[in-house]
Motif scaffolding. Structure first.
Motif, PDB file in Angstrom:
ATOM      1  N   THR A  86       0.839  -1.200   0.000  1.00  0.00           N
ATOM      2  CA  THR A  86       0.000   0.000   0.000  1.00  0.00           C
ATOM      3  C   THR A  86       0.875   1.251   0.000  1.00  0.00           C
ATOM      4  O   THR A  86       0.402   2.338   0.320  1.00  0.00           O
ATOM      5  N   TYR A 138      -5.699   5.133  10.809  1.00  0.00           N
ATOM      6  CA  TYR A 138      -5.129   6.413  10.412  1.00  0.00           C
ATOM      7  C   TYR A 138      -6.048   7.574  10.795  1.00  0.00           C
ATOM      8  O   TYR A 138      -5.578   8.632  11.235  1.00  0.00           O
ATOM      9  N   HIS A 184      -9.442   7.126   2.465  1.00  0.00           N
ATOM     10  CA  HIS A 184      -9.152   5.690   2.392  1.00  0.00           C
ATOM     11  C   HIS A 184      -8.333   5.356   3.622  1.00  0.00           C
ATOM     12  O   HIS A 184      -7.156   5.690   3.700  1.00  0.00           O
ATOM     13  N   THR A 243      -6.152   3.349   5.050  1.00  0.00           N
ATOM     14  CA  THR A 243      -5.325   2.307   4.446  1.00  0.00           C
ATOM     15  C   THR A 243      -5.178   1.067   5.305  1.00  0.00           C
ATOM     16  O   THR A 243      -5.255  -0.046   4.776  1.00  0.00           O
ATOM     17  N   GLY A 303      -8.162  -0.777   4.438  1.00  0.00           N
ATOM     18  CA  GLY A 303      -8.521  -0.920   3.033  1.00  0.00           C
ATOM     19  C   GLY A 303      -9.952  -0.526   2.730  1.00  0.00           C
ATOM     20  O   GLY A 303     -10.558  -1.033   1.780  1.00  0.00           O
ATOM     21  N   SER A 312      -3.878   7.992   0.041  1.00  0.00           N
ATOM     22  CA  SER A 312      -3.785   6.712  -0.665  1.00  0.00           C
ATOM     23  C   SER A 312      -4.997   6.452  -1.556  1.00  0.00           C
ATOM     24  O   SER A 312      -5.230   5.322  -1.958  1.00  0.00           O
ATOM     25  N   LYS A 337       1.707   7.314  -3.919  1.00  0.00           N
ATOM     26  CA  LYS A 337       0.772   6.191  -3.919  1.00  0.00           C
ATOM     27  C   LYS A 337       0.297   5.986  -5.359  1.00  0.00           C
ATOM     28  O   LYS A 337       1.010   5.418  -6.174  1.00  0.00           O
ATOM     29  N   SER A 389     -11.779  -0.443  -0.740  1.00  0.00           N
ATOM     30  CA  SER A 389     -11.163   0.588  -1.574  1.00  0.00           C
ATOM     31  C   SER A 389     -10.722   0.016  -2.923  1.00  0.00           C
ATOM     32  O   SER A 389     -10.295  -1.141  -2.991  1.00  0.00           O
ATOM     33  N   THR A 400      -8.101   0.945  -4.226  1.00  0.00           N
ATOM     34  CA  THR A 400      -6.650   1.115  -4.263  1.00  0.00           C
ATOM     35  C   THR A 400      -5.908   0.164  -3.324  1.00  0.00           C
ATOM     36  O   THR A 400      -4.683   0.147  -3.301  1.00  0.00           O
ATOM     37  N   ALA A 401      -6.663  -0.634  -2.573  1.00  0.00           N
ATOM     38  CA  ALA A 401      -6.031  -1.655  -1.727  1.00  0.00           C
ATOM     39  C   ALA A 401      -7.091  -2.657  -1.312  1.00  0.00           C
ATOM     40  O   ALA A 401      -8.257  -2.297  -1.154  1.00  0.00           O
ATOM     41  N   ARG A 433      -2.678  -6.756   3.480  1.00  0.00           N
ATOM     42  CA  ARG A 433      -3.203  -5.820   2.485  1.00  0.00           C
ATOM     43  C   ARG A 433      -2.384  -5.877   1.203  1.00  0.00           C
ATOM     44  O   ARG A 433      -1.149  -5.897   1.252  1.00  0.00           O
ATOM     45  N   GLY A 482      -1.789  -3.715  -2.161  1.00  0.00           N
ATOM     46  CA  GLY A 482      -2.055  -2.414  -2.763  1.00  0.00           C
ATOM     47  C   GLY A 482      -2.297  -2.529  -4.259  1.00  0.00           C
ATOM     48  O   GLY A 482      -1.738  -3.399  -4.930  1.00  0.00           O
TER      49      GLY A 482
END
Lengths: 386, 386, 386, 386
Positions: free
Chosen positions: A15, A94, A143, A145, A148, A173, A194, A300, A302-303, A342, A344
């Motif tokens: 990620t 996060y 997101h 991360t 996810g 991300s 990212k 997501s 993206t991951a 995870r 990515g």
């Protein structure tokens, strides 16, 4: 195989940092210019305008000279002042951690929390704002991360706008891998490292006119500090001095990353991120594993976070994936640590074939660690069918 | 030539950023690893050890993820606490400016000031400490770049050590170009982007055991912030997590810069810095211009500041040097602005031939701006004779 | 300095290979494509068209996969057949050597020779053709590099055209640094590794329609050989197979070299080649040395040959220039060996400042080898005044 | 998907050019040195010695300045003379084609032919030599790439040695990916652009002492030509001139490729080539397709040829693999064209995961072109089980 020995990764499917686009790696090696050289200053202005266009930002985005944690810390310090009441939306590690940087600057901070495998809904947000009408700033991790999961940014932004508070978004991300309209967003923090496929070293901050006004009126906003956003407001204008020396090589990389993003076409880029994640999720399920996200719609593009089966140690799993298959993926963090791994899907790894690669390595490593029956053939067929 | 139009520089002879060594530019393009990848973590530990050896540091130096202003701001915040009385030695613009970051953290701050074309002497320092026996921290800018003057570090360090205070040194634009013993220095801040010939993006902080103890005992030392030095104390140990994602590409560049420094041999590197500066000074004087430094012995081996003759505008001069000769040099800053120009001798530009280049461009541009008789032939002959 | 030890060059000011433009070095590192990949084939076609436009060629130039000696040998074998009577114009070592490749394929070969510090004049050529009316092919070395002399191509081409023979030109070390019209030229051989600032590995051959017809009618023209020009006639068309695998990385470099040439503007490029050579010649004369060329007008804008004074050994001279000044220049070849040294002005080194650099190193080394009084100051002033 | 549009390859899994190792791509961008620079000449000698050691060659291998077709053509011309009787072993398209270059130089040439999906056996060779005792040179294509079959080199070499003829081996696409002992081989031609993971532009020729003697005694061996091997015999010795300018950038790449090969360990490299090919073959069979090789033992570890099912057009297949999966593979050549496709396992693509990638793309494309039932799941499971 008896002694797992870690070997250099063939496929860094994390990620972030992800490996970079070849164009970006080459651009890092361009000659390094002096920051007062007018040729460099023209370049910086052109780069800023290119970034502004790519983001669709009303004002000029600011490039801060450190990876996105700098952007996030600097924005917290610059935007949030002693008159502010912050509502921090927490759907993951996060988001929760960001409170640490928001709280000290604010008059008060409240949290809206959901389980870390769920997302913040407009209804929950509306209710929280109803309970905290004093809220002046809403903070959201787009997101989150380590889970996810992707929060529904446009819908949440509409609710915030209705209330009148400023909306501060960490989209580090997600931006560049999914469509992000700045409509209704007051500060968006992201980075090139990212979905733009650049190395980690820069932050990008896009602020609305009223966010700029808020920062300027904030008596505690840093000045003459690496944490200052305000210092950089006019740094993009050729001829204006930089607050300090910018990271020339990284800016060259960002330039190449943006060129590639624009040349490929953002819609095309977003589509392959989405398709890769969909292939990954289909494969995970067909293999016989579970997604971390409570509902697939929360996941997501993206991951992909995959729940670890009972008894499977994440370090053992990731080590085997690297040792035996050359595939590096990410672990969880804090509350999600040892509960998930995870994969990515960011920038150069956002092609469906990388889902096939990840699934193959995941299955191979998992098979050595659990008796749970897992079907690689079905996984690949499901992924390839997307 | 009628219309001076700025063209890309052929020769960036500034006080930094300088162009990088070819090896460094290539290293920036190495594949970007994930920061949790054990292969990367092993690399980071090996890099840290290489750096420690190159610096001769008793403890492991810390690499901070932003160009040296970050290191300077972070060290001020981390080292200086409410019990500290700071003596800031000011022989130039950068030394003076550093007070801005030292003062807010300290119980008190005093300044020892000399003219900006002179240096701090051991006698002056001894007297200042005598007047301020409460001093716990002495801060020194080793090479005050906007003046091109080099303070006598070992002699000053001996005086500080005698008194017992901690000595904090900004050696950003000297370390790597001149011999620097860490003997008697408690914190040294430098960066790869000057004499190591790397791009700007990282800080290096070497601290003595008692400086580490002081930081740890400091109640106001930042934690969980980009300004924290303490967070990075054990980041170099493979297997330990990083406080946040380090600048992978820049670390690859630093690795190549250190390899080159070690392979060429530090003594050889220092000697060519010194010889280039000596050639430059000889040429400047033979041409008929004046050095900025009140005495030639004050001038740094890593940059030469040349006093502008009456009526010569520095911007006009630097523009002509770039436009007509492809040579980019640095201006003064603040109090030295428009009083001097500076030619850097750092890393890949620390070869005597670059003095010839700078002198040729300087003469050519100067000849268009002043009637003062200036002798190019004598300048080159003097430079070449060094 | 007691023991001259050769150190890596800081300045490679040779007649080729020269160091490359930074853009070219970076382009060499682009991903390497499969030659049957349609994306690569499209690239190759676009590159060929770019080259055609840059050369102003009526037909499509052919790129051969070896440095220009391949182009020269292949063209000799492909163009010259048993019906051909060749007139080889010899004003230097390379022109003379080319006869070795021309003669075996021809019915006969005659030479027109001038001293190696002079050029072939239209009158001499007219007379030679008058004496050899059977001539079907005239061969000319445009810039005979070992002498640094440039033959008057347009004037000679007019004489050849008048006679009706084909004109074959070796312009390897001139094209790209001086204006070359293909008007009246039937085959021009050049390469990217001189004035285009690329590495040595490719040849470029531009042939007129009647040269193509001549090659096709030539019964001894090679086919299915690395020496075949004909095999490559249609290789530029996307979808057509290559005779064998082309040098992908070098083609990427050529692409960047052409882009730079076009972006800077050929006239600008030629002007700085000419100005650099003029500065060099002015400096050489002012220093007290002699040009090799019998008349300054014979000297090439892309290299300057300097006659060695009595008793100066060229190897000793070049070694000192490299050892003590980091400057590498070229020696003579065959008949010109140990009689001259040569400084190239090609591509990235065709900026007047490089004349200053060469003059400084030349003077410094010469001063250790001869008692002849040489004036560095005058040399630099003369060069800088151009 | 309606309109297949070719997009840039994500995975170039061809039989060469393959994409290069990252280290090699970076090395191509090293500064380009002058070929008479002693520093470069030392480098060239060190590189030659490194190559000699990697090959286990008794004499110094020669590097020719063009991709391996140059090496093959040059060796044919240099080794084979009017006294020679050649036996050309033909098990595929490349072996057959080589006769075109061998025959013109020889007194006579005979062929031993086997079907293009089979290999030459020691027995067949023994019989052929028995029938042609006059044979002075035996030529063998080690890995006949258009068939993906590997001839049994050590066994064939023993038979040739017994007979006394010279053995000339084309091992372009095998050396570096499989163990090759030079025992009993008189000339081996290879190149950096296959299993060493470098770009195409150089040939490598290792010759035994008696092969060198044979070339020197050959009255028709080329001299002063790009086709000359003899010209380069002593070019590796620092201080000796090169016959013509070598391809500096490509030599830098070869240097990095050899360093990587040696650092990883040849046995490790060969093992992953073999394992990747084994995974590919297992997957092909499990999917329900046929290998081209009549027996699996004939298949090369460096490429896998897959027989096309009835009615499947190779261009359509390869286009779909690239368009829909970003995977580029190779077609057949001449007699094998449109009968098979080939997946290379060379250098950076010789990791088993690339078999998974190729199988996934192959299945996906095949499924659109044939009704034949093909099992992706079984293919991946079989490949992953190797």
């Amino acid at each position: 195989m008896t002694e797992p020995r870690v070997k250099p990764a063939q496929f860094t499917l994390t990620t972030g940092p992800v490996n970079c686009y070849p164009e970006v790696l080459l651009a890092l090696g361009r000659p390094v210019s002096y920051d007062y050289d007018p040729v460099f200053q023209d370049f910086y202005e052109a780069l800023s305008r290119k970034l502004q266009k790519a983001m669709g930002s009303e004002t000029m985005p600011v490039i801060l000279q450190g990876e996105p944690v700098l952007g996030l810390e600097a924005v917290a310090a610059s935007l949030v002042g002693p008159q502010d009441h912050v509502l921090n939306l927490v759907s993951g590690v996060y988001g929760a951690a960001y409170g640490f940087w928001l709280r000290p600057h604010a008059a008060s901070m409240t949290e809206l929390r959901v389980d870390y495998n769920r997302i913040v809904t407009p209804d929950l947000l509306r209710q929280a704002l109803h309970e905290h009408p004093e809220t002046t700033i809403v903070a959201l991790c787009h997101h989150d991360t380590p889970s996810g999961t992707l929060n529904p940014l446009p819908e949440l932004a509409a609710v915030v706008r209705e209330h009148g508070a400023l909306l501060l978004v960490d989209s580090v991300s997600a931006w560049g891998g999914v469509e992000v309209s700045l409509e209704g967003i007051d500060v968006l923090v992201t980075g090139p490292n990212k979905c733009l496929g650049c190395p980690p070293s820069l932050s990008i901050v896009a602020a609305s006119p009223r966010a700029w006004a808020h920062m300027k009126a904030n008596p505690t906003a840093p000045r003459d500090s690496i944490l200052s956003v305000l210092d950089w407001e006019e740094a993009w204008i050729s001829g204006h001095p930089f607050p300090f020396t910018p990271s020339v090589a990284e800016l060259n990389g960002l330039d190449a990353g943006l060129d590639r993003y624009i040349a490929e076409g953002p819609e095309t880029v977003w589509a392959r991120h989405a398709r890769t994640a969909a292939a990954m999720r289909a494969g995970v399920k067909a293999m016989g594993l579970d997604l971390w996200a409570a509902e697939e719609a929360f996941a997501s593009p993206t991951a992909t976070a995959i729940r670890l089966p009972e008894g499977v140690d994440e370090t053992a799993l990731r080590t085997l994936m690297q040792t035996d298959f050359g595939v590096v993926v990410s672990s969880g963090r804090a509350e999600t640590f040892n509960k998930l791994i995870r994969v990515g899907h960011m920038g150069p790894t956002a092609y469906p074939m990388y889902a096939v690669i990840a699934l193959t390595a995941l299955h191979g490593a998992m098979a050595r660690l659990t008796d749970r029956p897992l079907n690689l053939g079905a996984a690949i067929e499901a992924a390839a069918a997307i």
